[in-house]
Design a protein around this motif. Structure first.
Motif, PDB file in Angstrom:
ATOM      1  N   LYS A  12       0.848  -1.195   0.000  1.00 58.83           N
ATOM      2  CA  LYS A  12       0.000   0.000   0.000  1.00 58.83           C
ATOM      3  C   LYS A  12       0.880   1.241   0.000  1.00 58.83           C
ATOM      4  CE  LYS A  12      -0.637   0.421   4.960  1.00 58.83           C
ATOM      5  NZ  LYS A  12      -1.549   0.510   6.063  1.00 58.83           N
ATOM      6  N   VAL A  13       0.359   2.294  -0.595  1.00 60.13           N
ATOM      7  CA  VAL A  13       1.073   3.562  -0.675  1.00 60.13           C
ATOM      8  C   VAL A  13       1.106   4.204   0.703  1.00 60.13           C
ATOM      9  CG1 VAL A  13       1.090   5.863  -1.707  1.00 60.13           C
ATOM     10  CG2 VAL A  13       0.393   3.891  -3.080  1.00 60.13           C
ATOM     11  N   THR A  14       2.305   4.555   1.176  1.00 61.79           N
ATOM     12  CA  THR A  14       2.426   5.204   2.490  1.00 61.79           C
ATOM     13  C   THR A  14       2.864   6.656   2.398  1.00 61.79           C
ATOM     14  OG1 THR A  14       4.687   4.374   2.736  1.00 61.79           O
ATOM     15  CG2 THR A  14       2.907   3.054   3.725  1.00 61.79           C
ATOM     16  N   LYS A  15       3.458   7.038   1.260  1.00 63.14           N
ATOM     17  CA  LYS A  15       3.916   8.422   1.123  1.00 63.14           C
ATOM     18  C   LYS A  15       3.976   8.786  -0.353  1.00 63.14           C
ATOM     19  CE  LYS A  15       7.917   9.281   3.033  1.00 63.14           C
ATOM     20  NZ  LYS A  15       9.216   9.741   3.532  1.00 63.14           N
ATOM     21  N   ILE A  16       3.579  10.026  -0.654  1.00 69.99           N
ATOM     22  CA  ILE A  16       3.671  10.567  -2.008  1.00 69.99           C
ATOM     23  C   ILE A  16       4.374  11.909  -1.908  1.00 69.99           C
ATOM     24  CG2 ILE A  16       2.383  11.433  -3.996  1.00 69.99           C
ATOM     25  CD1 ILE A  16       0.166   9.450  -3.297  1.00 69.99           C
ATOM     26  N   GLU A  17       5.546  12.009  -2.535  1.00 68.63           N
ATOM     27  CA  GLU A  17       6.322  13.256  -2.509  1.00 68.63           C
ATOM     28  C   GLU A  17       6.368  13.834  -3.913  1.00 68.63           C
ATOM     29  OE1 GLU A  17       9.996  13.513  -0.312  1.00 68.63           O
ATOM     30  OE2 GLU A  17       9.492  11.654   0.758  1.00 68.63           O
ATOM     31  N   LEU A  22       8.500  14.734 -11.586  1.00 65.05           N
ATOM     32  CA  LEU A  22       8.370  13.357 -11.106  1.00 65.05           C
ATOM     33  C   LEU A  22       7.823  13.310  -9.685  1.00 65.05           C
ATOM     34  CD1 LEU A  22      11.721  11.955 -12.509  1.00 65.05           C
ATOM     35  CD2 LEU A  22       9.433  11.723 -13.482  1.00 65.05           C
ATOM     36  N   VAL A  23       7.285  12.150  -9.326  1.00 61.37           N
ATOM     37  CA  VAL A  23       6.708  11.935  -8.005  1.00 61.37           C
ATOM     38  C   VAL A  23       7.339  10.690  -7.404  1.00 61.37           C
ATOM     39  CG1 VAL A  23       4.563  11.564  -6.730  1.00 61.37           C
ATOM     40  CG2 VAL A  23       4.528  12.935  -8.817  1.00 61.37           C
ATOM     41  N   GLU A  24       7.743  10.774  -6.140  1.00 57.02           N
ATOM     42  CA  GLU A  24       8.319   9.632  -5.430  1.00 57.02           C
ATOM     43  C   GLU A  24       7.206   8.955  -4.624  1.00 57.02           C
ATOM     44  OE1 GLU A  24      11.393   9.687  -1.972  1.00 57.02           O
ATOM     45  OE2 GLU A  24      12.493   9.929  -3.860  1.00 57.02           O
ATOM     46  N   ILE A  25       6.973   7.684  -4.917  1.00 60.22           N
ATOM     47  CA  ILE A  25       5.922   6.908  -4.262  1.00 60.22           C
ATOM     48  C   ILE A  25       6.576   5.880  -3.344  1.00 60.22           C
ATOM     49  CG2 ILE A  25       3.952   5.356  -4.627  1.00 60.22           C
ATOM     50  CD1 ILE A  25       3.537   8.125  -5.855  1.00 60.22           C
ATOM     51  N   THR A  26       6.228   5.901  -2.063  1.00 59.31           N
ATOM     52  CA  THR A  26       6.730   4.911  -1.115  1.00 59.31           C
ATOM     53  C   THR A  26       5.642   3.872  -0.889  1.00 59.31           C
ATOM     54  OG1 THR A  26       8.102   6.590  -0.040  1.00 59.31           O
ATOM     55  CG2 THR A  26       7.713   4.554   1.184  1.00 59.31           C
ATOM     56  N   ILE A  27       6.028   2.600  -1.026  1.00 67.89           N
ATOM     57  CA  ILE A  27       5.096   1.485  -0.883  1.00 67.89           C
ATOM     58  C   ILE A  27       5.556   0.599   0.264  1.00 67.89           C
ATOM     59  CG2 ILE A  27       4.101  -0.549  -2.015  1.00 67.89           C
ATOM     60  CD1 ILE A  27       4.795   0.889  -4.702  1.00 67.89           C
ATOM     61  N   GLU A  28       4.656   0.346   1.209  1.00 70.47           N
ATOM     62  CA  GLU A  28       4.910  -0.613   2.290  1.00 70.47           C
ATOM     63  C   GLU A  28       4.451  -1.970   1.778  1.00 70.47           C
ATOM     64  OE1 GLU A  28       2.517  -1.485   6.221  1.00 70.47           O
ATOM     65  OE2 GLU A  28       3.682   0.372   6.414  1.00 70.47           O
ATOM     66  N   VAL A  36      10.553   2.174  -2.949  1.00 68.18           N
ATOM     67  CA  VAL A  36      10.284   3.523  -3.444  1.00 68.18           C
ATOM     68  C   VAL A  36      10.372   3.511  -4.959  1.00 68.18           C
ATOM     69  CG1 VAL A  36      11.033   5.929  -3.444  1.00 68.18           C
ATOM     70  CG2 VAL A  36      11.191   4.576  -1.342  1.00 68.18           C
ATOM     71  N   SER A  37       9.378   4.118  -5.608  1.00 68.96           N
ATOM     72  CA  SER A  37       9.336   4.218  -7.058  1.00 68.96           C
ATOM     73  C   SER A  37       9.217   5.682  -7.455  1.00 68.96           C
ATOM     74  CB  SER A  37       8.138   3.438  -7.602  1.00 68.96           C
ATOM     75  OG  SER A  37       8.057   3.554  -9.006  1.00 68.96           O
ATOM     76  N   VAL A  38       9.865   6.051  -8.547  1.00 74.25           N
ATOM     77  CA  VAL A  38       9.755   7.411  -9.074  1.00 74.25           C
ATOM     78  C   VAL A  38       9.007   7.320 -10.399  1.00 74.25           C
ATOM     79  CG1 VAL A  38      11.016   9.426  -9.892  1.00 74.25           C
ATOM     80  CG2 VAL A  38      11.879   8.126  -7.929  1.00 74.25           C
ATOM     81  N   ILE A  39       7.849   7.994 -10.470  1.00 77.28           N
ATOM     82  CA  ILE A  39       7.020   7.952 -11.670  1.00 77.28           C
ATOM     83  C   ILE A  39       6.572   9.374 -12.023  1.00 77.28           C
ATOM     84  CG2 ILE A  39       6.264   5.588 -11.245  1.00 77.28           C
ATOM     85  CD1 ILE A  39       3.654   6.638 -10.145  1.00 77.28           C
ATOM     86  N   THR A  40       5.961   9.529 -13.165  1.00 83.75           N
ATOM     87  CA  THR A  40       5.516  10.857 -13.592  1.00 83.75           C
ATOM     88  C   THR A  40       4.232  11.264 -12.871  1.00 83.75           C
ATOM     89  OG1 THR A  40       4.167  10.027 -15.420  1.00 83.75           O
ATOM     90  CG2 THR A  40       6.497  10.513 -15.892  1.00 83.75           C
ATOM     91  N   LYS A  41       3.977  12.575 -12.850  1.00 82.70           N
ATOM     92  CA  LYS A  41       2.725  13.084 -12.272  1.00 82.70           C
ATOM     93  C   LYS A  41       1.531  12.518 -13.038  1.00 82.70           C
ATOM     94  CE  LYS A  41       4.167  17.460 -10.266  1.00 82.70           C
ATOM     95  NZ  LYS A  41       3.906  18.908 -10.230  1.00 82.70           N
ATOM     96  N   ASN A  46      -3.302   9.035 -13.535  1.00 84.33           N
ATOM     97  CA  ASN A  46      -3.951   7.936 -14.261  1.00 84.33           C
ATOM     98  C   ASN A  46      -4.260   6.741 -13.372  1.00 84.33           C
ATOM     99  OD1 ASN A  46      -3.902   9.353 -16.679  1.00 84.33           O
ATOM    100  ND2 ASN A  46      -2.009   8.413 -17.383  1.00 84.33           N
ATOM    101  N   LEU A  47      -3.371   6.469 -12.413  1.00 81.90           N
ATOM    102  CA  LEU A  47      -3.558   5.332 -11.503  1.00 81.90           C
ATOM    103  C   LEU A  47      -4.418   5.685 -10.294  1.00 81.90           C
ATOM    104  CD1 LEU A  47       0.106   3.984 -11.586  1.00 81.90           C
ATOM    105  CD2 LEU A  47      -1.904   2.899 -12.609  1.00 81.90           C
ATOM    106  N   GLY A  48      -4.710   6.954 -10.113  1.00 79.08           N
ATOM    107  CA  GLY A  48      -5.506   7.383  -8.958  1.00 79.08           C
ATOM    108  C   GLY A  48      -4.800   7.098  -7.650  1.00 79.08           C
ATOM    109  N   LEU A  49      -3.484   7.294  -7.614  1.00 79.08           N
ATOM    110  CA  LEU A  49      -2.720   6.960  -6.411  1.00 79.08           C
ATOM    111  C   LEU A  49      -3.000   7.944  -5.281  1.00 79.08           C
ATOM    112  CD1 LEU A  49       0.747   5.922  -7.866  1.00 79.08           C
ATOM    113  CD2 LEU A  49      -1.197   4.482  -7.244  1.00 79.08           C
ATOM    114  N   ALA A  50      -3.096   7.396  -4.084  1.00 77.36           N
ATOM    115  CA  ALA A  50      -3.284   8.179  -2.868  1.00 77.36           C
ATOM    116  C   ALA A  50      -2.740   7.359  -1.715  1.00 77.36           C
ATOM    117  CB  ALA A  50      -4.765   8.477  -2.644  1.00 77.36           C
ATOM    118  N   VAL A  51      -2.362   8.031  -0.640  1.00 72.94           N
ATOM    119  CA  VAL A  51      -1.865   7.320   0.548  1.00 72.94           C
ATOM    120  C   VAL A  51      -2.954   6.365   1.017  1.00 72.94           C
ATOM    121  CG1 VAL A  51      -1.174   7.588   2.953  1.00 72.94           C
ATOM    122  CG2 VAL A  51      -0.275   9.149   1.219  1.00 72.94           C
ATOM    123  N   GLY A  52      -2.552   5.115   1.300  1.00 74.56           N
ATOM    124  CA  GLY A  52      -3.476   4.078   1.755  1.00 74.56           C
ATOM    125  C   GLY A  52      -3.989   3.179   0.647  1.00 74.56           C
ATOM    126  N   LYS A  53      -3.802   3.573  -0.617  1.00 70.96           N
ATOM    127  CA  LYS A  53      -4.294   2.768  -1.740  1.00 70.96           C
ATOM    128  C   LYS A  53      -3.469   1.491  -1.895  1.00 70.96           C
ATOM    129  CE  LYS A  53      -5.504   2.838  -6.574  1.00 70.96           C
ATOM    130  NZ  LYS A  53      -6.793   3.269  -7.039  1.00 70.96           N
TER     131      LYS A  53
END
Length: 69
Positions: A12-17, A22-28, A36-41, A46-53
């Motif tokens: 699950k996503v725990t942090k979005i910076e 680019l956006v750094e996504i932290t996944i637990e 940690v993954s770095v992807i485009t805004k 498009n993926l509807g990413l949010a903390v807890g997803k």
């Protein structure tokens, strides 16, 4: 969804910076650990990413390096 990559790590996503482009996504990961993954805004939107997803970290690589101290 089916993909050819064998390494599909649920978590699950725990942090979005947000950065400028680019956006750094932290996944637990469900099995423990963090990734940690770095992807485009655009990908975040498009993926509807949010903390807890719930997400899958999908790793496809032709090479994996191993190192020791």
């Amino acid at each position: 969804m089916k993909v050819s990559a064998r390494n599909q790590l649920p978590g699950k996503v725990t942090k979005i910076e947000q950065g400028m482009i680019l956006v750094e996504i932290t996944i637990e990961l469900d099995g423990g650990g963090e990734l940690v993954s770095v992807i485009t805004k655009g990908a975040v939107e498009n993926l509807g990413l949010a903390v807890g997803k719930k997400v899958y970290a999908v790793v496809k690589s032709t090479e994996v390096m191993v190192a020791t101290d």
